[in-house]
Design a protein around this motif. Sequence first.
Motif, PDB file in Angstrom:
ATOM      1  N   ASP A 126     -40.745  12.655  14.200  1.00 34.98           N
ATOM      2  CA  ASP A 126     -41.898  12.375  14.968  1.00 34.98           C
ATOM      3  C   ASP A 126     -42.406  13.305  15.988  1.00 34.98           C
ATOM      4  O   ASP A 126     -41.362  14.073  16.594  1.00 34.98           O
ATOM      5  N   ILE A 127     -43.601  13.309  16.394  1.00 33.40           N
ATOM      6  CA  ILE A 127     -44.379  14.436  16.964  1.00 33.40           C
ATOM      7  C   ILE A 127     -44.959  13.695  18.067  1.00 33.40           C
ATOM      8  O   ILE A 127     -45.763  12.852  17.650  1.00 33.40           O
ATOM      9  N   LEU A 128     -44.673  13.664  19.378  1.00 30.61           N
ATOM     10  CA  LEU A 128     -45.395  13.159  20.403  1.00 30.61           C
ATOM     11  C   LEU A 128     -46.230  14.052  21.267  1.00 30.61           C
ATOM     12  O   LEU A 128     -45.646  15.160  21.724  1.00 30.61           O
ATOM     13  N   LEU A 129     -47.390  13.665  21.388  1.00 31.05           N
ATOM     14  CA  LEU A 129     -48.310  14.528  22.301  1.00 31.05           C
ATOM     15  C   LEU A 129     -48.306  13.821  23.719  1.00 31.05           C
ATOM     16  O   LEU A 129     -48.124  12.577  23.846  1.00 31.05           O
ATOM     17  N   ALA A 130     -47.946  14.758  25.078  1.00 31.25           N
ATOM     18  CA  ALA A 130     -47.609  14.185  26.061  1.00 31.25           C
ATOM     19  C   ALA A 130     -48.403  15.007  27.055  1.00 31.25           C
ATOM     20  O   ALA A 130     -48.606  16.061  26.898  1.00 31.25           O
ATOM     21  N   ASP A 131     -48.590  14.428  28.634  1.00 31.82           N
ATOM     22  CA  ASP A 131     -48.585  15.137  29.598  1.00 31.82           C
ATOM     23  C   ASP A 131     -47.450  15.369  30.512  1.00 31.82           C
ATOM     24  O   ASP A 131     -46.716  14.331  30.646  1.00 31.82           O
ATOM     25  N   GLY A 132     -47.408  16.676  30.850  1.00 29.11           N
ATOM     26  CA  GLY A 132     -46.347  16.704  31.864  1.00 29.11           C
ATOM     27  C   GLY A 132     -46.378  16.393  33.098  1.00 29.11           C
ATOM     28  O   GLY A 132     -47.577  16.250  33.569  1.00 29.11           O
ATOM     29  N   SER A 133     -45.608  16.916  34.036  1.00 24.76           N
ATOM     30  CA  SER A 133     -45.793  16.465  35.492  1.00 24.76           C
ATOM     31  C   SER A 133     -46.831  17.452  35.993  1.00 24.76           C
ATOM     32  O   SER A 133     -47.515  16.929  37.161  1.00 24.76           O
TER      33      SER A 133
END
Length: 530
Positions: free
Chosen positions: A270-277
Amino acid sequence: MLAQAASALEEPFRFMALRCRGADHRTNLCITAGFCAMGTRERRLPPASSQERVESYVSRMASQFPASYAFATLVPWSSPQRPSKLITPDSAHEGHWDSEEIASLTSECTSLLVPCTFETRYEKRVMNKLLEQLEPHRDMAVFMLQLLEVPGEMSREYVQTVMTRHDALLAIGANAVLLDPGDTPDGLLRSLDQEKAWFEANARRAKSMIDFNDEHFQSILDYHHELLWENVPKALMPKFDPIDPNLVETANRVGDYQMTNRFHARSGKDILLADGSGFEKVVLKVYDKSDHVSAGDLERIHRELRFLRDVLRHPHVVRCTRMCHSFSRVYLVLGFGGTQNMHQRLLDQPGYRLDLEDAVDCTMQIAGALAYCHSQDIVHRQVSLEHIVVEDQSETPFCRLVDFNQATRCPESTLLTTPSGDLPCIAPEVALDESYAAKPADCWSLGVVLLEAAGGLGSMRQAVGWPEEAELEPTARRIKNFFSGEGSHARALAVMGGVRSEPVLANLSALLEPTPTTRAAMDAIAQSSA
């Protein structure tokens, strides 16, 4: 060293972990049949005759089945009029299924019937994605029905093909197989009820066996987890972060990272696209520990972490910024490199190829990355279209090399014996199960990337002409013989759309050289574009 330290425990614990996963696996019944040929990752739909057979079957059966049953087809429905309680994939996006449509259907029905022929890889990919989306709906039983077109005279080849498809689908996790389900609703319902009763009886028997030994079995699994993921890293891998018992893991968040999208990589991760802090985009590569139960698995994750976080510094190699470690998963936090890999980018282009200038430029970006890796005796071993991500910057695509899970240190004098890679990019000497030098193998794979990007997706297969159900070794010999012929590189480049380019041909001739010892080195290819 790590593999030797755990070799005495690896196999029994592998078996135990598989049993544990089996106990938690979805209890839905999947009756599957057919075989998706193991060729290239191409977007080839089943023949029109197969689609007609499936649609005709659904049209006849759907109106006569109980309301608790729904149907699905693996190819978009060909006409505007279609039966009720039918779901189909999105015609614009391969394998995409409407989540709201699935949720609505699962709230009304308890069983899903999927008539199919399974003649191509396309159907397998679409079905895998459907099962992924059905995973939360554990009360929905999924039945796949293979529709056979029995020839007038039953030949040995036909029977062998049917059994090969049957065996292959069992190998990918099918619980049962229902071949040629028949044309009468009553007969099909009886067959489904029998298979479901048999499956549920076996599930109850398996559960009772696990429950009987549950306490002792769980203590062994806990000891294995502690040994593999805590004690061994602590003793041998000081840079491998310890388990963080306070790491936040929800459907939408991991630690400081807010999920915005999810992808499923070719490797199964699974590859998750995310926004960091800080609102920067990152990618989280997820390693589920239940799928990685051996010392070798741990060692590969550790090597990838070390290479991408601590060793490699190159603009065209994806960077790992940190690691998150929970009791059940390892997350590698990677720099964002775009939402498409090169294979997906080519699918969106006219003629399934890039402009020649972009094709050469993208290939040379990766050549520079590989030359840098090779200068440190690091080989990738899985260079492919899927392992190159593309981000649009200004007018030029910006490419990065990703997925170093099979990467290793390999000096010039070292020969490897373990194969790694897939058609069409795997080097012939690797596919032929010979001892091979890894750096020239990377060079061959980059040559295939250039051929597919400049000539068109599928150029290698069209030029060499291997069959749909090709085996790896005979296909590798065919590829090797083809590129030993005079003018073969020009024919391969032109086979899809008549493409001709002397700069591209010069690089193809240097990279797609059947003899590894005379194949161009990566630094020479990278310097040629300077």
